[in-house]
Design a protein around this motif. Sequence first.
Motif, PDB file in Angstrom:
ATOM      1  N   ASN A 131      69.688 112.722   0.960  1.00  0.00           N
ATOM      2  CA  ASN A 131      70.203 111.744   1.921  1.00  0.00           C
ATOM      3  C   ASN A 131      69.420 110.416   1.809  1.00  0.00           C
ATOM      4  O   ASN A 131      68.219 110.373   2.034  1.00  0.00           O
ATOM      5  CB  ASN A 131      70.066 112.314   3.339  1.00  0.00           C
ATOM      6  N   PRO A 132      70.107 109.324   1.441  1.00  0.00           N
ATOM      7  CA  PRO A 132      69.398 108.060   1.184  1.00  0.00           C
ATOM      8  C   PRO A 132      68.666 107.516   2.413  1.00  0.00           C
ATOM      9  O   PRO A 132      67.608 106.897   2.277  1.00  0.00           O
ATOM     10  CB  PRO A 132      70.501 107.085   0.768  1.00  0.00           C
ATOM     11  N   THR A 133      69.208 107.763   3.605  1.00  0.00           N
ATOM     12  CA  THR A 133      68.554 107.237   4.812  1.00  0.00           C
ATOM     13  C   THR A 133      67.261 108.004   5.086  1.00  0.00           C
ATOM     14  O   THR A 133      66.227 107.412   5.420  1.00  0.00           O
ATOM     15  CB  THR A 133      69.518 107.313   6.007  1.00  0.00           C
ATOM     16  N   VAL A 134      67.319 109.320   4.900  1.00  0.00           N
ATOM     17  CA  VAL A 134      66.101 110.121   5.065  1.00  0.00           C
ATOM     18  C   VAL A 134      65.044 109.657   4.063  1.00  0.00           C
ATOM     19  O   VAL A 134      63.884 109.432   4.417  1.00  0.00           O
ATOM     20  CB  VAL A 134      66.396 111.635   4.875  1.00  0.00           C
ATOM     21  N   LYS A 135      65.472 109.459   2.812  1.00  0.00           N
ATOM     22  CA  LYS A 135      64.538 109.016   1.767  1.00  0.00           C
ATOM     23  C   LYS A 135      63.878 107.694   2.151  1.00  0.00           C
ATOM     24  O   LYS A 135      62.663 107.544   2.085  1.00  0.00           O
ATOM     25  CB  LYS A 135      65.306 108.802   0.453  1.00  0.00           C
ATOM     26  N   ALA A 136      64.713 106.730   2.562  1.00  0.00           N
ATOM     27  CA  ALA A 136      64.187 105.401   2.888  1.00  0.00           C
ATOM     28  C   ALA A 136      63.241 105.463   4.084  1.00  0.00           C
ATOM     29  O   ALA A 136      62.170 104.843   4.071  1.00  0.00           O
ATOM     30  CB  ALA A 136      65.340 104.438   3.179  1.00  0.00           C
ATOM     31  N   GLU A 137      63.606 106.235   5.103  1.00  0.00           N
ATOM     32  CA  GLU A 137      62.763 106.297   6.296  1.00  0.00           C
ATOM     33  C   GLU A 137      61.456 107.031   6.016  1.00  0.00           C
ATOM     34  O   GLU A 137      60.408 106.684   6.542  1.00  0.00           O
ATOM     35  CB  GLU A 137      63.528 106.927   7.464  1.00  0.00           C
ATOM     36  N   PHE A 138      61.541 108.025   5.154  1.00  0.00           N
ATOM     37  CA  PHE A 138      60.347 108.754   4.764  1.00  0.00           C
ATOM     38  C   PHE A 138      59.385 107.814   4.034  1.00  0.00           C
ATOM     39  O   PHE A 138      58.191 107.738   4.341  1.00  0.00           O
ATOM     40  CB  PHE A 138      60.729 109.950   3.900  1.00  0.00           C
ATOM     41  N   GLU A 139      59.922 107.035   3.092  1.00  0.00           N
ATOM     42  CA  GLU A 139      59.064 106.117   2.341  1.00  0.00           C
ATOM     43  C   GLU A 139      58.439 105.067   3.257  1.00  0.00           C
ATOM     44  O   GLU A 139      57.268 104.740   3.151  1.00  0.00           O
ATOM     45  CB  GLU A 139      59.851 105.461   1.200  1.00  0.00           C
ATOM     46  N   LEU A 145      56.442 114.172   4.920  1.00  0.00           N
ATOM     47  CA  LEU A 145      57.799 114.369   5.424  1.00  0.00           C
ATOM     48  C   LEU A 145      57.792 115.491   6.474  1.00  0.00           C
ATOM     49  O   LEU A 145      57.542 116.643   6.141  1.00  0.00           O
ATOM     50  CB  LEU A 145      58.716 114.727   4.248  1.00  0.00           C
ATOM     51  N   SER A 146      58.066 115.132   7.713  1.00  0.00           N
ATOM     52  CA  SER A 146      58.099 116.181   8.740  1.00  0.00           C
ATOM     53  C   SER A 146      59.433 116.912   8.663  1.00  0.00           C
ATOM     54  O   SER A 146      60.436 116.365   8.187  1.00  0.00           O
ATOM     55  CB  SER A 146      57.912 115.589  10.142  1.00  0.00           C
ATOM     56  N   ALA A 147      59.432 118.156   9.139  1.00  0.00           N
ATOM     57  CA  ALA A 147      60.668 118.942   9.116  1.00  0.00           C
ATOM     58  C   ALA A 147      61.742 118.273   9.975  1.00  0.00           C
ATOM     59  O   ALA A 147      62.929 118.345   9.682  1.00  0.00           O
ATOM     60  CB  ALA A 147      60.393 120.359   9.605  1.00  0.00           C
ATOM     61  N   LEU A 148      61.318 117.577  11.026  1.00  0.00           N
ATOM     62  CA  LEU A 148      62.311 116.909  11.875  1.00  0.00           C
ATOM     63  C   LEU A 148      62.922 115.698  11.176  1.00  0.00           C
ATOM     64  O   LEU A 148      64.123 115.460  11.278  1.00  0.00           O
ATOM     65  CB  LEU A 148      61.705 116.490  13.223  1.00  0.00           C
ATOM     66  N   LEU A 149      62.092 114.957  10.437  1.00  0.00           N
ATOM     67  CA  LEU A 149      62.653 113.814   9.707  1.00  0.00           C
ATOM     68  C   LEU A 149      63.653 114.311   8.649  1.00  0.00           C
ATOM     69  O   LEU A 149      64.726 113.744   8.474  1.00  0.00           O
ATOM     70  CB  LEU A 149      61.541 112.962   9.080  1.00  0.00           C
ATOM     71  N   LEU A 150      63.279 115.397   7.967  1.00  0.00           N
ATOM     72  CA  LEU A 150      64.178 115.932   6.936  1.00  0.00           C
ATOM     73  C   LEU A 150      65.516 116.392   7.539  1.00  0.00           C
ATOM     74  O   LEU A 150      66.567 116.198   6.945  1.00  0.00           O
ATOM     75  CB  LEU A 150      63.494 117.110   6.212  1.00  0.00           C
ATOM     76  N   THR A 151      65.445 116.977   8.726  1.00  0.00           N
ATOM     77  CA  THR A 151      66.658 117.600   9.282  1.00  0.00           C
ATOM     78  C   THR A 151      67.340 116.748  10.354  1.00  0.00           C
ATOM     79  O   THR A 151      68.357 117.163  10.898  1.00  0.00           O
ATOM     80  CB  THR A 151      66.326 118.976   9.914  1.00  0.00           C
ATOM     81  N   TYR A 152      66.829 115.542  10.607  1.00  0.00           N
ATOM     82  CA  TYR A 152      67.411 114.817  11.725  1.00  0.00           C
ATOM     83  C   TYR A 152      68.890 114.447  11.532  1.00  0.00           C
ATOM     84  O   TYR A 152      69.623 114.353  12.516  1.00  0.00           O
ATOM     85  CB  TYR A 152      66.533 113.618  12.144  1.00  0.00           C
ATOM     86  N   PRO A 169      80.751 104.043  15.610  1.00  0.00           N
ATOM     87  CA  PRO A 169      80.490 102.698  15.076  1.00  0.00           C
ATOM     88  C   PRO A 169      79.108 102.664  14.432  1.00  0.00           C
ATOM     89  O   PRO A 169      78.127 103.038  15.071  1.00  0.00           O
ATOM     90  CB  PRO A 169      80.524 101.800  16.328  1.00  0.00           C
ATOM     91  N   VAL A 170      79.056 102.281  13.183  1.00  0.00           N
ATOM     92  CA  VAL A 170      77.775 102.306  12.457  1.00  0.00           C
ATOM     93  C   VAL A 170      77.642 101.130  11.506  1.00  0.00           C
ATOM     94  O   VAL A 170      78.631 100.511  11.120  1.00  0.00           O
ATOM     95  CB  VAL A 170      77.628 103.575  11.573  1.00  0.00           C
ATOM     96  N   GLY A 171      76.413 100.871  11.132  1.00  0.00           N
ATOM     97  CA  GLY A 171      76.151  99.955  10.031  1.00  0.00           C
ATOM     98  C   GLY A 171      76.262 100.750   8.738  1.00  0.00           C
ATOM     99  O   GLY A 171      76.228 101.987   8.750  1.00  0.00           O
ATOM    100  N   PRO A 176      75.760 107.631   5.305  1.00  0.00           N
ATOM    101  CA  PRO A 176      75.442 108.975   4.795  1.00  0.00           C
ATOM    102  C   PRO A 176      75.376 110.018   5.907  1.00  0.00           C
ATOM    103  O   PRO A 176      75.700 111.183   5.691  1.00  0.00           O
ATOM    104  CB  PRO A 176      74.075 108.796   4.131  1.00  0.00           C
ATOM    105  N   HIS A 177      74.950 109.597   7.119  1.00  0.00           N
ATOM    106  CA  HIS A 177      74.895 110.535   8.237  1.00  0.00           C
ATOM    107  C   HIS A 177      76.289 110.960   8.681  1.00  0.00           C
ATOM    108  O   HIS A 177      76.496 112.086   9.112  1.00  0.00           O
ATOM    109  CB  HIS A 177      74.177 109.913   9.433  1.00  0.00           C
TER     110      HIS A 177
END
Length: 348
Positions: A131-139, A145-152, A169-171, A176-177
């Motif tokens: 998931n690109p958003t998870v990747k970006a937020e993790f970086e 990487l917390s389990a919650l960030l991975l699974t949010y 409504p999203v940007g 990806p979510h």
Amino acid sequence: MSEETFAASWDKSKKISANLEKNPTKYTCLTGDRPTGHLHIGHYFGSIQERVRLQNLGVKTYLLIADLQVITDRQNTENVQEYVYSNVLDYLSCGIDPEKTVIFAHSAIPALNELFIPFLSLVSESELHRNPTVKAEFEASGRTLSALLLTYPIHQAADILFCKSNIVPVGRDQLPHIEITRTLARRFNERYSFIFPEPHGLLTNSPLIPGLDGRKMSKSYNNSIQLSFTEAETENIIKKAKSDSERKITFNPEKRPEISALLTTAALTSGRTEEDIAAEIADAGAGALKQFVSKNVNEYFAPIRQKRAELANDKSFISDIIEEGCKKANDIAVQTLEEVKSAMGLKY
Ligand code: TRP
């Protein structure tokens, strides 16, 4: 996300937008914010205005305060309570109507959180890692990487699906979510029985309003005009905004990001174009431009801020609104969880 998938999402979103006006009651909309700071004028032009529009069209709308998502990429819940009150004050003063929009915090809805467990079984670890958003937020978080960030994204799917919302409504960055949510809904429906709609992202044309320094508007850059600012605080932050060495005002976001950000702020709050304002100010320079921006921002937000000040006098009013919203959301979540348990044969 590939350009092709994006084009398809955009296409679908345009069709829904057109249909919304004709059949608003066919739609349930969920949007949410993480209460990680005070809301600023970027939120207003980027999302709050659209929420008010949908609500007033007659779409069933849910507004989520994603308080449990605060700890996906930070280690504590410092100031969350303060931000929640402040954000709800902002919503109400901007025209969100609690009679039409259910305002709630997901931490207060146990049945919503319980959906997270069966949903976890429907997605593989590698899908989450991709998931690109998870990747970006993790970086960006600079942490492990917390389990919650991975699974949010799965928790976010529970946010969207508990009320069977079909538009979000999203940007573009959040698409990806929506894809994961659709996948989850489909897999659940196939594996058990049909319960969940596959929601679509509603991509808006709302302008992305840059921060006062031309960078992304962000609390950590101290470059945003908060809705809760006084007139003097607004003038002050605008006065301190960076300009450049060229006196003549022109609109050029690439070469002159700071001046152009001021012009965009002026354009949105005055209803004129950036070019028009630049031509009028021209050789009067950055000082004159800043005065123009301050005057227009303060005029535009005066009624909203006045309403905010009135509402802020009564703290219990805000907690009542949240409590009411949580009750309504909870009733829906309990009902959906019952359906889920029945479909799974977990009824004793
Ligand atoms: N992730 C969103 C954000 O960072 C907040 C959010 C949580 C959300 N759950 C949601 C948005 C469900 C839309 C739908 O702003």
